[in-house]
Design an enzyme around this catalytic site. Structure first.
Site, mmCIF file in Angstrom:
data_model
loop_
_atom_site.group_PDB
_atom_site.id
_atom_site.type_symbol
_atom_site.label_atom_id
_atom_site.label_comp_id
_atom_site.label_asym_id
_atom_site.label_seq_id
_atom_site.Cartn_x
_atom_site.Cartn_y
_atom_site.Cartn_z
ATOM 1 N N GLU A 1 -46.020 -79.258 -54.596
ATOM 2 C CA GLU A 1 -45.011 -80.178 -54.071
ATOM 3 C C GLU A 1 -44.763 -79.970 -52.578
ATOM 4 O OE1 GLU A 1 -43.728 -82.698 -55.445
ATOM 5 O OE2 GLU A 1 -44.139 -82.410 -57.573
ATOM 6 N N GLU B 1 -54.390 -63.325 -69.276
ATOM 7 C CA GLU B 1 -53.320 -62.543 -68.653
ATOM 8 C C GLU B 1 -53.386 -61.066 -68.992
ATOM 9 O OE1 GLU B 1 -49.489 -62.610 -71.444
ATOM 10 O OE2 GLU B 1 -50.055 -64.613 -70.796
#
Length: 302
Positions: free
Chosen positions: A85, A116
């Site tokens: 953004e 992960e």
């Protein structure tokens, strides 16, 4: 490891929602809403740590470095979301604020099993983006124990980058790998262990603060307006014209005309109207003011 997981606040059962499976829809969403009210208060408790993260991010970007978010699963997605953004909102180059998610871009829309679980994966992903001492790295993990994030933060400190750990548990283990820990303790989730809920909301709020405050400090906001908006489509051009009208009291035609003379850049357009100068002079003033519109106008007036 299993016993440690059960001891985490983010994994505890919420006593207020034990019977949530047996109540009506209004009671379910009311229970969620009541828990969400706790999030902002928890974020307020860690404002000093967030302030430090903003200061480091500003320093990094001022000296040509980057702000880098890194995490796995929901945490990684939140970092990517905040990063992507920044270019349209603040006209930052896409490589200045990065979001890295365990498992790569495909993991944003589909879980990548095991991505992960290895510390070296986090380190390798930072090596791949050529991490330097000029960067600030924010490792995100609701549990505060994700190996991928641990490895990333440890490597960040090794190369001299600023390392920030963002979690939702006190004394999170990733904090031990960082220069500072932002531990937003929101309490047990409505659904046990579902950290896409309050924990994710808290982290979204913190990331909003870090990126927005950093960009404000870098002069990408005038008053409370996004004067560095990237005019990449008609909606954003309309917003840009509206910003110019609001700040300068110019009419629509003057605002649009000046925006186009300023190569669709709002900041010089505002300076042009406020100081009655041309584009070249406006850019000269902005350069002297390090891109700050308020300072640029003040320099001209002095």
């Amino acid at each position: 490891m299993e016993e440690h997981l059960r001891s985490l606040t983010t994994e505890l059962r919420n006593e207020k929602t034990m019977n949530i499976d047996s109540v009506n829809t209004m009671d379910i969403i009311s229970a969620i809403n009541k828990e969400d009210f706790k999030v902002a208060a928890a974020v307020q408790e860690v404002l000093p740590e967030i302030e430090k993260a903003v200061e480091w991010a500003c320093e990094s970007l001022k000296k040509g470095g980057r702000l880098i978010y890194i995490g796995a699963g929901t945490s990684g997605r939140l970092g990517v979301l905040d990063a992507v953004e920044c270019p349209p909102t603040f006209s930052t180059p896409p490589d200045r604020v990065l979001g890295i998610i365990a498992g790569g871009e495909k993991a944003f829309v589909r879980a990548v099993e095991g991505a992960e679980d290895k510390e070296e994966f986090g380190e390798n992903d930072l090596i791949d983006v050529a991490l330097t001492a000029n960067d600030t790295v924010i490792g995100i993990a609701a549990s505060g124990r994700t190996p991928y994030v641990k490895g990333a933060l440890r490597y960040a400190r090794k190369v001299g980058a600023k390392a920030v750990a963002l979690s939702c548990n006190n004394n999170a283990s990733i904090t031990n790998e960082a220069d500072i820990g932002i531990e937003v303790v929101v309490g047990p989730e409505v659904l046990t262990g579902s950290t896409r809920m309050k924990a994710a909301t808290a982290h979204k709020m913190v990331l909003n603060m870090i990126s927005t405050a950093t960009m404000i400090r870098l002069g990408k906001v005038y008053e409370n307006l996004m004067v560095d908006v990237n005019v990449s489509n008609q909606k954003l051009k309309d917003r840009a014209v509206n910003i110019i009208e609001t700040v300068t009291n110019a009419d629509y035609d003057q605002a649009l005309n000046t925006l186009e003379k300023a190569n669709n850049q709002v900041k010089p357009a505002i300076v042009m109207i406020k100081t009655a100068t041309d584009y070249e002079k406006a850019m000269e003033l902005l350069e002297k003011a390090d891109g700050d519109v308020r300072k640029a106008i003040s320099i001209y007036e002095d």
